[in-house]
Design an enzyme around this catalytic site. Structure first.
Site, PDB file in Angstrom:
ATOM      1  N   GLU A  55       0.879  -1.307  -0.056  1.00  0.00           N
ATOM      2  CA  GLU A  55       0.062   0.228  -0.161  1.00  0.00           C
ATOM      3  C   GLU A  55       0.752   1.203  -0.160  1.00  0.00           C
ATOM      4  O   GLU A  55       1.701   1.372   0.739  1.00  0.00           O
ATOM      5  CB  GLU A  55      -0.823  -0.496   1.263  1.00  0.00           C
ATOM      6  CG  GLU A  55      -1.818  -0.721   1.022  1.00  0.00           C
ATOM      7  CD  GLU A  55      -2.850  -0.871   2.058  1.00  0.00           C
ATOM      8  OE1 GLU A  55      -2.961   0.075   2.880  1.00  0.00           O
ATOM      9  OE2 GLU A  55      -3.891  -1.823   2.281  1.00  0.00           O
ATOM     10  N   ARG A 234      -4.306  -8.394 -17.462  1.00  0.00           N
ATOM     11  CA  ARG A 234      -5.823  -7.858 -16.671  1.00  0.00           C
ATOM     12  C   ARG A 234      -5.868  -6.038 -16.488  1.00  0.00           C
ATOM     13  O   ARG A 234      -4.738  -7.074 -14.960  1.00  0.00           O
ATOM     14  CB  ARG A 234      -6.757  -8.889 -16.497  1.00  0.00           C
ATOM     15  CG  ARG A 234      -8.028  -8.655 -16.194  1.00  0.00           C
ATOM     16  CD  ARG A 234      -9.259  -9.981 -16.426  1.00  0.00           C
ATOM     17  NE  ARG A 234      -8.601  -9.863 -17.733  1.00  0.00           N
ATOM     18  CZ  ARG A 234     -10.724  -9.326 -18.320  1.00  0.00           C
ATOM     19  NH1 ARG A 234     -11.503  -8.960 -17.904  1.00  0.00           N
ATOM     20  NH2 ARG A 234     -10.131 -10.389 -20.143  1.00  0.00           N
TER      21      ARG A 234
END
Ligand SMILES: *Cc1c(COP(=O)(O)O)cnc(C)c1O
Length: 417
Positions: A55, A234
């Site tokens: 993160e 993707r």
């Protein structure tokens, strides 16, 4: 029987993956949002980077142990900026839909106005269609295409922008076969003081290959998927002007997402590297040449195409005059090994689940190496199947011919091990 770990640990899933790989080897995949990622992209996607939490952004993470992840993400950003000539890139969006949501969240407040292309006229769900979060949180007005030639009417867009005073204008499409006038949209946005978001999800590979004008010089923000014509994993990506860097980065994290998918980031970096080669330029050129050849052959065979043809990688068949629905056509073709998708056409009198159109495109079959001669053959097969959609003998014959053709053009990333 293969002895890979997956085949030993979970033979059920392994068999399904093998079966899907086999399908991808044997059929003509004409769904214009699909492609074949390279073996290198697949390898990066399947790597141990999936194990790491990261993160934050490179150099500013909330977890330790980022030496290699930071380097991967910095490389992906550097390649994205270089390939598209962008001032800033964010490579963390999980896919195209969250990328768009992150832009709205970063630049707008709930209730702010968005002007965008409507879904039935070729736009994307995430451009404010009423059933989506974008349609519920923001105040959305939508433009369409002209009835006469099924092209975006820039005078109409300008008129709507003046009347509606949006804070953000969205251009870009999922089912629009013509060039999008990004410069014209930027002018309209500037005239009404709106931001411009250009969603190039479908055409990013064409832009990278120089066969569609780039939105990057004109739009405040450009969103894209990475798995359509760009031929990556993707994923999603945002490019923007320096002035919007903070708003866009915050819109993605912490605004919308948690930890980035580092394995995907690595695969995006690989795909961006591949897309900056002369080979990829030739690929993009061939995608467009093939689409034009396929469209011309279908027109000669008596099919109607929305807007009368194509400038890009896709086309929309209007099957009204053929007396068959898009869904029935897609099903008959699927049985013959030709895979497209039913799609609404502009001003479609039929419901969205049973629309009048069929959407097909050339990105995947061009990745297999097919060219203009094969497109003529594909058009002839489509015409034969749709002339007798209930005829199982025709479908079986075409399916055999399709398989024989696919054997001559092995799909990238699917080499038999
Ligand atoms: C495909 C597409 C998206 C969404 O991408 P996902 O990866 O399916 O979420 C967004 N915008 C446009 C124009 C698209 O065609």
């Amino acid at each position: 029987m293969s002895l890979t770990p997956l085949h030993r640990v979970d033979p059920e899933i392994a068999a399904l993956i093998d079966a899907e790989a086999d399908r991808q080897r044997r059929v003509l995949r004409l769904i214009p949002s699909e492609n074949y990622a390279s073996s290198a992209v697949l390898e990066a996607t399947g790597s141990v980077l999936t194990n790491k939490y990261s993160e934050g952004y490179a150099g500013r993470r909330y977890y330790q142990g980022q030496a290699h992840i930071d380097a991967v993400e910095r490389l992906a950003i550097k390649r994205a900026k270089a390939l598209f000539g962008a001032e800033h890139a964010n490579v963390q969006p999980y896919s195209g839909s969250p990328a768009n949501l992150a832009v709205y969240h970063g630049l707008l407040e709930p209730g702010d106005r968005i002007l965008s292309l409507s879904l039935p006229h070729g736009g994307h769900l995430t451009h404010g269609w009423k059933v989506t979060i974008s349609g519920k949180v923001y105040d959305v007005a939508q433009y369409g295409v002209r009835a006469s030639d099924q092209r975006i009417d820039m005078d109409e867009v300008a008129r709507m922008a003046k009347a509606f005073q949006p804070k953000l204008i969205v251009c870009g499409a999922s089912a629009y076969p013509r060039v999008i006038d990004f410069e014209g949209f930027a002018q309209i946005a500037a005239d009404v003081g709106a931001y411009l978001l250009a969603d190039m999800a479908h055409i990013a590979g064409l832009v990278a290959g120089g066969v569609h004008p780039s939105p990057v010089p004109f739009a405040d923000v450009v969103s894209t998927t990475t798995h359509k014509t760009l031929r990556g994993p993707r994923g999603g990506m945002l490019l923007c002007k320096k002035a919007h860097r903070k708003a866009i980065d915050r819109g993605v994290f912490p605004g919308l997402q948690g930890g980035p998918h580092n394995h995907t980031t690595a695969a995006i970096a690989v795909a961006l590297g591949e897309a900056s080669t002369p080979e990829f330029k030739a690929y993009a050129r061939a995608v467009v040449d093939n689409a034009r050849a396929l469209a011309e052959a279908l027109l000669s065979a008596g099919f109607d195409l929305v807007s009368g043809g194509t400038d890009n990688h896709l086309m929309l068949l209007d099957l009204t005059a053929k007396g068959i629905t898009g869904k029935a056509a897609a099903a008959a073709l699927d049985a013959a090994g030709i895979v497209g998708n039913a799609n609404s056409i502009p001003f479609d009198p039929r419901p969205p689940m049973e629309p009048s159109g069929l959407r097909i495109g050339t990105p995947a079959i061009t990745s297999m190496g097919m060219g203009v001669d094969e497109m003529k053959q594909v058009a002839a097969w489509i015409a034969a199947v749709l002339a007798a959609p209930e005829d199982e003998a025709v479908r079986a014959r075409v399916r055999g011919d399709v398989e024989a053709l696919c054997q001559r053009f092995p799909a990238p990333g699917l080499a038999l091990s």
